[in-house]
Design a protein around this motif. Structure first.
Motif, PDB file in Angstrom:
ATOM      1  N   GLN A 161       1.397  -1.298  -0.013  1.00  0.00           N
ATOM      2  CA  GLN A 161      -0.075  -0.377   0.077  1.00  0.00           C
ATOM      3  C   GLN A 161       1.117   1.388   0.004  1.00  0.00           C
ATOM      4  O   GLN A 161       0.194   2.286  -0.730  1.00  0.00           O
ATOM      5  N   ALA A 162       1.386   0.855   0.590  1.00  0.00           N
ATOM      6  CA  ALA A 162       2.780   2.072   0.929  1.00  0.00           C
ATOM      7  C   ALA A 162       3.634   2.574   0.198  1.00  0.00           C
ATOM      8  O   ALA A 162       3.502   3.974  -0.783  1.00  0.00           O
ATOM      9  N   THR A 163       4.228   1.566  -0.612  1.00  0.00           N
ATOM     10  CA  THR A 163       4.669   1.189  -1.878  1.00  0.00           C
ATOM     11  C   THR A 163       3.639   1.962  -3.214  1.00  0.00           C
ATOM     12  O   THR A 163       4.580   2.503  -4.233  1.00  0.00           O
ATOM     13  N   THR A 164       2.169   1.786  -3.766  1.00  0.00           N
ATOM     14  CA  THR A 164       0.894   2.104  -4.470  1.00  0.00           C
ATOM     15  C   THR A 164       1.497   3.558  -4.199  1.00  0.00           C
ATOM     16  O   THR A 164       1.409   4.129  -4.945  1.00  0.00           O
ATOM     17  N   ASP A 165       1.357   3.714  -3.093  1.00  0.00           N
ATOM     18  CA  ASP A 165       1.372   5.502  -3.214  1.00  0.00           C
ATOM     19  C   ASP A 165       2.068   6.532  -3.454  1.00  0.00           C
ATOM     20  O   ASP A 165       2.164   7.698  -4.183  1.00  0.00           O
ATOM     21  N   ALA A 166       3.510   5.738  -2.604  1.00  0.00           N
ATOM     22  CA  ALA A 166       4.344   6.987  -3.168  1.00  0.00           C
ATOM     23  C   ALA A 166       5.025   6.556  -4.677  1.00  0.00           C
ATOM     24  O   ALA A 166       5.052   7.673  -5.048  1.00  0.00           O
ATOM     25  N   LEU A 167       4.636   5.357  -5.195  1.00  0.00           N
ATOM     26  CA  LEU A 167       4.912   5.378  -6.667  1.00  0.00           C
ATOM     27  C   LEU A 167       3.684   6.049  -7.195  1.00  0.00           C
ATOM     28  O   LEU A 167       4.021   7.513  -8.287  1.00  0.00           O
ATOM     29  N   LEU A 168       2.655   6.650  -7.090  1.00  0.00           N
ATOM     30  CA  LEU A 168       0.905   6.908  -7.897  1.00  0.00           C
ATOM     31  C   LEU A 168       1.587   8.249  -7.632  1.00  0.00           C
ATOM     32  O   LEU A 168       1.501   9.612  -8.725  1.00  0.00           O
ATOM     33  N   ILE A 177       5.980   1.814 -12.220  1.00  0.00           N
ATOM     34  CA  ILE A 177       5.026   1.330 -11.995  1.00  0.00           C
ATOM     35  C   ILE A 177       4.891  -0.111 -11.965  1.00  0.00           C
ATOM     36  O   ILE A 177       6.099  -0.517 -10.374  1.00  0.00           O
ATOM     37  N   ASN A 178       5.324  -0.694 -12.444  1.00  0.00           N
ATOM     38  CA  ASN A 178       5.034  -1.453 -12.826  1.00  0.00           C
ATOM     39  C   ASN A 178       6.181  -3.052 -12.426  1.00  0.00           C
ATOM     40  O   ASN A 178       6.162  -4.310 -12.041  1.00  0.00           O
ATOM     41  N   ALA A 179       7.047  -2.028 -12.747  1.00  0.00           N
ATOM     42  CA  ALA A 179       8.276  -2.505 -12.292  1.00  0.00           C
ATOM     43  C   ALA A 179       8.695  -3.108 -10.919  1.00  0.00           C
ATOM     44  O   ALA A 179       9.257  -4.395 -11.522  1.00  0.00           O
ATOM     45  N   VAL A 347      -1.796  10.951 -19.153  1.00  0.00           N
ATOM     46  CA  VAL A 347      -1.209  11.548 -18.895  1.00  0.00           C
ATOM     47  C   VAL A 347      -1.137  11.399 -16.831  1.00  0.00           C
ATOM     48  O   VAL A 347      -1.995  10.537 -16.221  1.00  0.00           O
ATOM     49  N   THR A 348       0.280  11.925 -15.946  1.00  0.00           N
ATOM     50  CA  THR A 348       0.166  11.571 -14.939  1.00  0.00           C
ATOM     51  C   THR A 348       0.593  13.451 -14.552  1.00  0.00           C
ATOM     52  O   THR A 348       0.566  13.954 -15.384  1.00  0.00           O
ATOM     53  N   VAL A 349       0.736  12.659 -13.211  1.00  0.00           N
ATOM     54  CA  VAL A 349       0.414  13.807 -12.360  1.00  0.00           C
ATOM     55  C   VAL A 349       1.346  13.975 -11.257  1.00  0.00           C
ATOM     56  O   VAL A 349       1.841  13.317 -10.711  1.00  0.00           O
ATOM     57  N   THR A 350       2.430  14.807 -11.036  1.00  0.00           N
ATOM     58  CA  THR A 350       3.346  15.069 -10.359  1.00  0.00           C
ATOM     59  C   THR A 350       2.642  15.749  -9.293  1.00  0.00           C
ATOM     60  O   THR A 350       2.971  16.983  -8.682  1.00  0.00           O
ATOM     61  N   VAL A 351       2.794  15.101  -7.761  1.00  0.00           N
ATOM     62  CA  VAL A 351       2.226  15.844  -6.819  1.00  0.00           C
ATOM     63  C   VAL A 351       2.918  16.401  -6.003  1.00  0.00           C
ATOM     64  O   VAL A 351       4.067  15.716  -5.426  1.00  0.00           O
ATOM     65  N   ASP A 352       2.606  17.944  -5.658  1.00  0.00           N
ATOM     66  CA  ASP A 352       3.908  18.935  -4.706  1.00  0.00           C
ATOM     67  C   ASP A 352       3.193  19.165  -4.256  1.00  0.00           C
ATOM     68  O   ASP A 352       3.137  19.803  -2.981  1.00  0.00           O
TER      69      ASP A 352
END
Length: 453
Positions: A161-168, A177-179, A347-352
């Motif tokens: 869960q923590a890994t998924t959230d950080a990658l997203l 992400i999938n690697a 498209v993606t978003v880098t969350v700041d």
């Protein structure tokens, strides 16, 4: 399909944009693609030029996951009837139950939960019970990477869960992400096909990935994995995530790099390589674009496909689309109005910031600001075809040059910078809502430029 459609369809151009979006989504619904792409009868299944004789097998089993997996399972159960023996899929938008002999489990996306893990364990158990006389139909659709969740040995669900959230939140691409996901999992990266061996595995996929790489869609549970522990660790370094990702995940990747752990199966794994030969895409982003193009042409607009492969920061891609609109209005290039310009991709978003929104919403608000400043008479709509953009109840948004008045550009820019676009767009009545659509082929965007007055 769109809630409050009348409010959003305020002009003929707005209505055309919505009609194009609706046609694109409808063309990728599971019941539609099964009817269009799979020939089923009591003796054979034919798909993608291949024919599979059911009389060769004692059992026919359906296994898999993804946002469209429930719909695919229902369509197959309806068509196959008594020839289908067993199955289990995990999906998002239905309550747990069954369709024929297929058990349908409800899971969570994008962050996996314990019910994802429980469903995935059931899927793996049934795969391991398969024999050479079993034909496994594997359903892999967008969202399967999160829904098919089986932590590798030594990892807990909380680590994933923590890994998924950080990658997203990092802005990493889906293949990056999938690697990482594959090397923290017991089912991804060809491991479902390995579990089912010696049973033959036929994969039926709905792609949510730019380029339709089978190894990326759903993290490739039935095809060889070309990525390595080293690739996964490099993703953490590329986005400076070693201090953010849980220690057990970093430790596992480091041990894998050192050769202490077995890699995911590559092309040399015979059973997994054989499954890759029987992998079939039923629908993708291009399917949606082609359907939208047909609607545009029927309505008298000149359609132009800009690209089905857009990636990158949502706001930047939104500004590009607004610039295309301005060029069409000013110079009739690259197409003369009245025109509909279509695009897809992810498209993606880098969350700041710490606000609420999603990639399609950031795309739309950035485009709305540019349209306000150029004054181009155009309508631009962008949605995630699954109906859920980011962690919100909106599919996306529809904007024009009046969505953001010129004297409100600065507040809109601040909302973008804070990744807090949901409320801004909602206040402007620009959000589009569908609820879960039952499919997922990533983003679909429609730019409508009407004829000059």
């Amino acid at each position: 399909m769109f809630r409050n459609r009348d409010r959003s369809a305020e002009t003929p151009a707005h209505e055309t944009a919505l009609a194009c979006l609706e046609a694109g989504i409808a063309a990728t619904l599971p019941e539609r693609v099964v009817a269009d792409r799979i020939a089923l009868d009591e003796e054979t299944i034919a798909v993608g030029g291949a024919t599979y004789s059911l009389d060769t097998f004692d059992r026919l089993v359906v296994l898999g996951g993804g946002k469209a997996a429930g719909g695919l399972a229902a369509a197959l159960a309806d068509r196959l009837g008594s020839r289908l023996d067993d199955g289990c899929v995990v999906t998002t938008d239905v309550e747990s139950g069954s369709v024929g002999p297929i058990e349908v489990r409800e899971g969570d996306h994008p962050t996996p939960t314990e019910r994802n893990v429980e469903a995935t364990r059931t899927i793996l158990d049934r795969a391991e019970a398969a024999t050479a006389e079993t034909l496994v139909l594997a359903l892999v659709t967008g969202g399967a990477s999160a829904l098919l969740c089986a932590p590798a040995a030594g990892l807990a669900l909380s680590d994933l869960q923590a890994t998924t959230d950080a990658l997203l939140a990092s802005g990493a691409s889906i293949d990056e992400i999938n690697a990482v996901r594959k090397h923290c999992s017991a089912i991804k990266g060809g491991q479902l096909a390995r579990a089912a061996a010696p049973a033959p595995v036929v994969t039926l996929a709905i792609s949510d990935v730019v380029g339709d790489d089978p190894a990326v869609i759903g993290s490739g549970p039935t095809v060889p994995d070309g990525s390595t522990f080293g690739d996964a660790l490099a993703v953490l370094d590329r986005y400076d995530l070693r201090e953010t990702i849980p220690d057990p995940v970093v430790d596992r990747l480091e041990r894998g790099v050192d050769g202490e752990l077995e890699e995911t199966p590559d092309a040399g794994a015979r059973a997994v390589a054989a499954a890759a030969d029987d992998w079939h895409s039923l629908a993708n982003g291009r399917t949606a674009i082609d359907a939208a193009r047909g609607v545009a042409r029927e309505r008298g607009y000149e359609p132009l496909v800009l690209s089905s492969r857009f990636a990158g920061e949502a706001g930047e891609v939104g500004r590009v689309h607004a610039s295309v609109a301005a060029e069409i209005v000013a110079a009739g290039e690259p197409v003369e109005p009245p025109a509909v310009v279509l695009s897809g991709g992810e498209v993606t978003v880098t969350v700041d910031g710490d606000g609420t929104g999603g990639p399609n919403q950031e795309f739309a608000l950035a485009a709305a600001i540019e349209l306000a400043e150029s004054g181009a008479d155009a309508v631009l709509a962008s949605v995630d075809t699954d109906g859920i953009d980011g962690p919100t109840d909106a599919a996306g948004a529809i904007v024009d040059r009046g969505t953001v008045p010129r004297d409100e550009v600065d507040p809109a820019r601040r909302a973008l910078a804070a990744n807090d676009v949901y409320d801004d767009l909602d206040d402007r009545s620009a959000l589009l809502r569908t609820g879960y659509t039952g499919t997922n082929v990533n983003d679909l965007r429609v730019l409508v430029v009407p004829a000059a007055d």
